[in-house]
Structure formats: structure tokens, C-alpha cells
Design a protein around this motif. Structure first.
Motif, PDB file in Angstrom:
ATOM      1  N   ARG A 211       0.830  -1.207   0.000  1.00  0.00           N
ATOM      2  CA  ARG A 211       0.000   0.000   0.000  1.00  0.00           C
ATOM      3  C   ARG A 211       0.864   1.255   0.000  1.00  0.00           C
ATOM      4  O   ARG A 211       0.565   2.217  -0.712  1.00  0.00           O
ATOM      5  N   SER A 212       1.917   1.239   0.783  1.00  0.00           N
ATOM      6  CA  SER A 212       2.822   2.391   0.791  1.00  0.00           C
ATOM      7  C   SER A 212       3.520   2.529  -0.560  1.00  0.00           C
ATOM      8  O   SER A 212       3.705   3.640  -1.067  1.00  0.00           O
ATOM      9  N   GLY A 213       3.898   1.420  -1.145  1.00  0.00           N
ATOM     10  CA  GLY A 213       4.587   1.451  -2.426  1.00  0.00           C
ATOM     11  C   GLY A 213       3.765   2.075  -3.535  1.00  0.00           C
ATOM     12  O   GLY A 213       4.310   2.651  -4.486  1.00  0.00           O
ATOM     13  N   ALA A 214       2.443   1.983  -3.434  1.00  0.00           N
ATOM     14  CA  ALA A 214       1.571   2.565  -4.460  1.00  0.00           C
ATOM     15  C   ALA A 214       1.703   4.080  -4.521  1.00  0.00           C
ATOM     16  O   ALA A 214       1.293   4.698  -5.513  1.00  0.00           O
ATOM     17  N   PHE A 215       2.292   4.673  -3.503  1.00  0.00           N
ATOM     18  CA  PHE A 215       2.448   6.131  -3.460  1.00  0.00           C
ATOM     19  C   PHE A 215       3.927   6.520  -3.359  1.00  0.00           C
ATOM     20  O   PHE A 215       4.273   7.602  -2.890  1.00  0.00           O
ATOM     21  N   SER A 216       4.797   5.628  -3.828  1.00  0.00           N
ATOM     22  CA  SER A 216       6.240   5.879  -3.826  1.00  0.00           C
ATOM     23  C   SER A 216       6.590   7.053  -4.737  1.00  0.00           C
ATOM     24  O   SER A 216       5.832   7.421  -5.639  1.00  0.00           O
ATOM     25  N   GLN A 217       7.771   7.614  -4.512  1.00  0.00           N
ATOM     26  CA  GLN A 217       8.262   8.676  -5.395  1.00  0.00           C
ATOM     27  C   GLN A 217       8.744   8.118  -6.727  1.00  0.00           C
ATOM     28  O   GLN A 217       8.955   8.865  -7.678  1.00  0.00           O
ATOM     29  N   ASP A 219       8.019   5.864 -10.001  1.00  0.00           N
ATOM     30  CA  ASP A 219       6.895   5.305 -10.756  1.00  0.00           C
ATOM     31  C   ASP A 219       7.004   3.799 -10.935  1.00  0.00           C
ATOM     32  O   ASP A 219       5.997   3.075 -10.916  1.00  0.00           O
ATOM     33  N   GLU A 220       8.230   3.288 -11.152  1.00  0.00           N
ATOM     34  CA  GLU A 220       8.400   1.846 -11.311  1.00  0.00           C
ATOM     35  C   GLU A 220       7.916   1.100 -10.080  1.00  0.00           C
ATOM     36  O   GLU A 220       7.259   0.052 -10.175  1.00  0.00           O
ATOM     37  N   VAL A 221       8.246   1.648  -8.920  1.00  0.00           N
ATOM     38  CA  VAL A 221       7.833   1.033  -7.662  1.00  0.00           C
ATOM     39  C   VAL A 221       6.317   1.102  -7.521  1.00  0.00           C
ATOM     40  O   VAL A 221       5.663   0.135  -7.099  1.00  0.00           O
ATOM     41  N   ARG A 222       5.738   2.234  -7.900  1.00  0.00           N
ATOM     42  CA  ARG A 222       4.283   2.382  -7.815  1.00  0.00           C
ATOM     43  C   ARG A 222       3.569   1.344  -8.674  1.00  0.00           C
ATOM     44  O   ARG A 222       2.606   0.713  -8.237  1.00  0.00           O
ATOM     45  N   VAL A 223       4.053   1.160  -9.910  1.00  0.00           N
ATOM     46  CA  VAL A 223       3.421   0.188 -10.798  1.00  0.00           C
ATOM     47  C   VAL A 223       3.518  -1.216 -10.209  1.00  0.00           C
ATOM     48  O   VAL A 223       2.523  -1.958 -10.171  1.00  0.00           O
ATOM     49  N   LEU A 224       4.699  -1.603  -9.748  1.00  0.00           N
ATOM     50  CA  LEU A 224       4.871  -2.939  -9.174  1.00  0.00           C
ATOM     51  C   LEU A 224       3.963  -3.154  -7.965  1.00  0.00           C
ATOM     52  O   LEU A 224       3.354  -4.220  -7.812  1.00  0.00           O
ATOM     53  N   ALA A 225       3.874  -2.146  -7.117  1.00  0.00           N
ATOM     54  CA  ALA A 225       3.044  -2.268  -5.913  1.00  0.00           C
ATOM     55  C   ALA A 225       1.569  -2.387  -6.271  1.00  0.00           C
ATOM     56  O   ALA A 225       0.827  -3.194  -5.695  1.00  0.00           O
ATOM     57  N   ILE A 226       1.127  -1.595  -7.235  1.00  0.00           N
ATOM     58  CA  ILE A 226      -0.278  -1.632  -7.645  1.00  0.00           C
ATOM     59  C   ILE A 226      -0.620  -2.973  -8.280  1.00  0.00           C
ATOM     60  O   ILE A 226      -1.655  -3.578  -7.977  1.00  0.00           O
TER      61      ILE A 226
END
Length: 328
Positions: A211-217, A219-226
Motif C-alpha cells: 500500500r505504501s509502495g503505491a504512493f512511492s516517489q 513510478d516503477e515502484v508504484r506500478v509494481l506495488a499496484i
């Protein structure tokens, strides 16, 4: 390829509303495209087989991943690609053998326990255990502790696929191990991969990291988390994902729409349809993969049209989505 990660070709159900088994034509001039579901499936298979002979390792790997939806067609590809010169392709071949329980390949996989690339070694351990061989999993613990972010992420993924909850403490320790020479992005990616594996194994505490990763700085991390939230069906995040599916950048929108669709919420299909027309072929490929989570006519017709995209990676992604969707 930077990491030996499996593309998330996790696709949706076949469009059952086409009772006659025909596709609505999106354009009268597209007469060369398949016009019925069996022909569409065979066209997708042909694209993947051809891509498995590509000079580009990424296409060979993605072709085999896409063929996982048709085990009988995947077996000869996996057999051949176990000996591929590229370690990322060998990794995908070995993991595919394990996922599809190709026990006939056990003898061919065993030499890869001594492969020069540790990720391939780890995949061989996974595959042999997955097909029922009595093999020691202890080496995975040592590989998980190495300071190579790609290797650590791959081993975490393999432990998640094995499905043994006893691996959760090991994964939790790995998430805390330092990697002082690794970039902040790579470190965050590995932590998301570990969290996803833990969540797959039933550790709900790991959902907080996703959930925290979805709002990472990053974008690659956000996509993986989502994407991971969709994989583990984190329904508590459904409202947040609906908002993300309406907000740029486009990669986040598509990932969120696909994650929602995996949970049965297909209301954001328009975000994926828009991305399918994007100028960037990587975005179009991402859209194609996520179309497989949907079951409406529009997305299936769009996938059909994407089979003749000018970019090979888009064609392969679309073919993989078609094959998985029609195999349901």
C-alpha cells in the motif's frame, strides 16, 4: 534485461457475450485480421512461436511466458529455451517448467542447478521442487541474502510461487538486510517483490508495504506495488485504486485499472483503452497485458487489432493476452 522477472501475464476471462463466436469488426478495412475466436487463438499462438525465435531475448522470454496459457504449446518452447544463451530466457524457461509441472523436463533442468547465473540456479531449485522432486531448498536462503537486488527479488518471487508459508520469516529478514551500494529505486523494488511474496504466502502485515509502495516517489515502484495489490486481491485499496486509475501518469492508470479488474471491478476499462492508442509502445504493451483481465467486447476487439501493431513487443503482449483470455 535488468531483472529476470516474469512479466505479469495474468489475464482475464473469455468474452462469453459473443455467442456466435465472432468478433465485431472495428474497421471494415481490417479484413486480414482473424474474425472468429478459434482463428484468433491460433493467430496469437503463431505470433508467440515466431517471437520465441527472435534475436531479442526479451521477446523470447515474453513469448514463452505468454504461451503458459497453452501448456501443450509451451512445452516444446520451454524445452528449447532451457538451453538459451541468455540467462534471463533460461530463467523464464525453468520457471515455466515449474509452474506448468513439466516433470518430463526434470533431467534437462538438473544441470541448471550449476548454471553460472544464480537466478537460474534458484529457478532450477524451484522447478524441481514444483514438479515433485525431493530437492533441498536450503540454498535459496543463501541466495536470498546476497546483495544483488535482481537475484534477491527473483528468489523472493520463487518462494512465493512455492507456496510454503514457512518461508515468511526468511523473507521478512531479507527485507531488512542492507544493500548499501544499491540505488534507492532498486532497493524499493526489491522490498515490493518481497512484500508481494509474503502476502502470497498469507502474511497480511506485508500488505502495508504494498500500500505504501503505491504512493512511492518512483513510478516503477508504484506500478509494481499496484500490480501486486491486484495479484493478492487487496480489496481494502479498491477505492484508492479507482482514484489512481483516473490520474496520470498513464502507466499508473493502466496498472490500477488492471488491478481493479483482477478483483472483479472492470469500471476503469476506458483507461486501458486510451492507453492502447498511446504513442509509446511500452505503454501499448502494458495496456495489452491488462486487457486480459477484462471480458468486454471492446477490449477483445482492441486486442485483435493490436496483433498487427508495428512494434513486436506490443504484438507479443497482445498475443499473450488473447491466448490467456481465450484459454479460460
Amino acid at each position: 534485461m535488468k531483472r529476470f522477472q516474469l512479466m505479469r501475464v495474468c489475464l482475464g476471462a473469455v468474452c462469453l457475450s459473443m455467442l456466435a463466436g465472432t468478433l465485431n469488426a472495428a474497421d471494415e478495412n481490417e479484413t486480414k485480421l482473424p474474425t472468429n475466436l478459434p482463428e484468433l487463438r491460433e493467430t496469437a499462438v503463431k505470433i508467440l512461436v515466431e517471437a520465441s525465435f527472435s534475436d531479442v531475448p526479451l521477446l523470447r522470454a515474453n513469448a514463452l511466458e505468454g504461451m503458459q496459457a497453452a501448456p501443450d504449446r509451451a512445452l516444446p518452447l520451454a524445452t528449447r529455451l532451457l538451453n538459451d544463451p541468455n540467462p534471463a530466457v533460461r530463467y523464464v524457461a525453468v520457471v515455466t517448467a515449474g509452474m506448468l509441472k513439466f516433470d518430463s523436463l526434470s533431467t534437462a533442468i538438473r544441470p541448471l542447478l550449476r548454471d553460472e547465473h544464480p537466478s537460474v540456479q534458484a529457478a532450477a531449485i524451484y522447478a524441481l521442487r514444483a514438479v515433485g522432486e525431493n530437492i533441498d531448498l536450503t540454498p535459496l536462503a543463501g541466495l536470498l541474502e546476497r546483495r544483488d537486488p535482481g537475484l534477491r527479488g527473483n528468489v523472493a518471487q520463487l518462494l512465493g510461487l512455492l507456496g510454503d508459508p514457512s518461508a515468511v520469516p526468511m523473507l521478512n529478514r531479507a527485507a531488512l538486510l542492507p544493500m548499501p551500494r544499491v540505488s534507492a529505486t532498486d532497493l524499493a523494488v526489491v522490498r515490493i517483490q518481497i512484500a508481494e511474496a509474503m502476502a502470497r504466502l498469507g502474511d497480511d502485515d506485508a500488505l502495508d508495504a504494498l500500500r505504501s509502495g503505491a504512493f512511492s516517489q518512483f513510478d516503477e515502484v508504484r506500478v509494481l506495488a499496484i500490480v501486486a495489490m491486484g495479484e493478492v486481491k487487496d480489496r481494502r485499496m479498491e477505492v484508492a485504486l479507482e482514484r489512481l486509475a483516473d490520474q496520470p501518469p498513464v502507466e499508473i492508470q493502466v496498472a490500477a485499472a488492471g488491478a481493479l479488474a483482477r478483483m472483479g471491478n472492470t469500471t476503469k476499462v476506458q483507461s486501458v483503452l486510451d492507453a492502447a492508442r498511446h504513442v509509446n509502445p511500452i505503454v501499448r504493451g502494458q495496456a495489452a497485458v491488462n486487457f486480459a483481465y477484462f471480458s468486454d467486447d471492446r477490449s477483445l476487439v482492441m486486442l485483435r487489432n493490436m496483433l498487427i501493431d508495428e512494434e513486436p513487443i506490443v504484438r507479443v503482449s497482445a498475443a499473450a493476452a488473447v491466448l490467456k483470455r481465450l484459454s479460460k
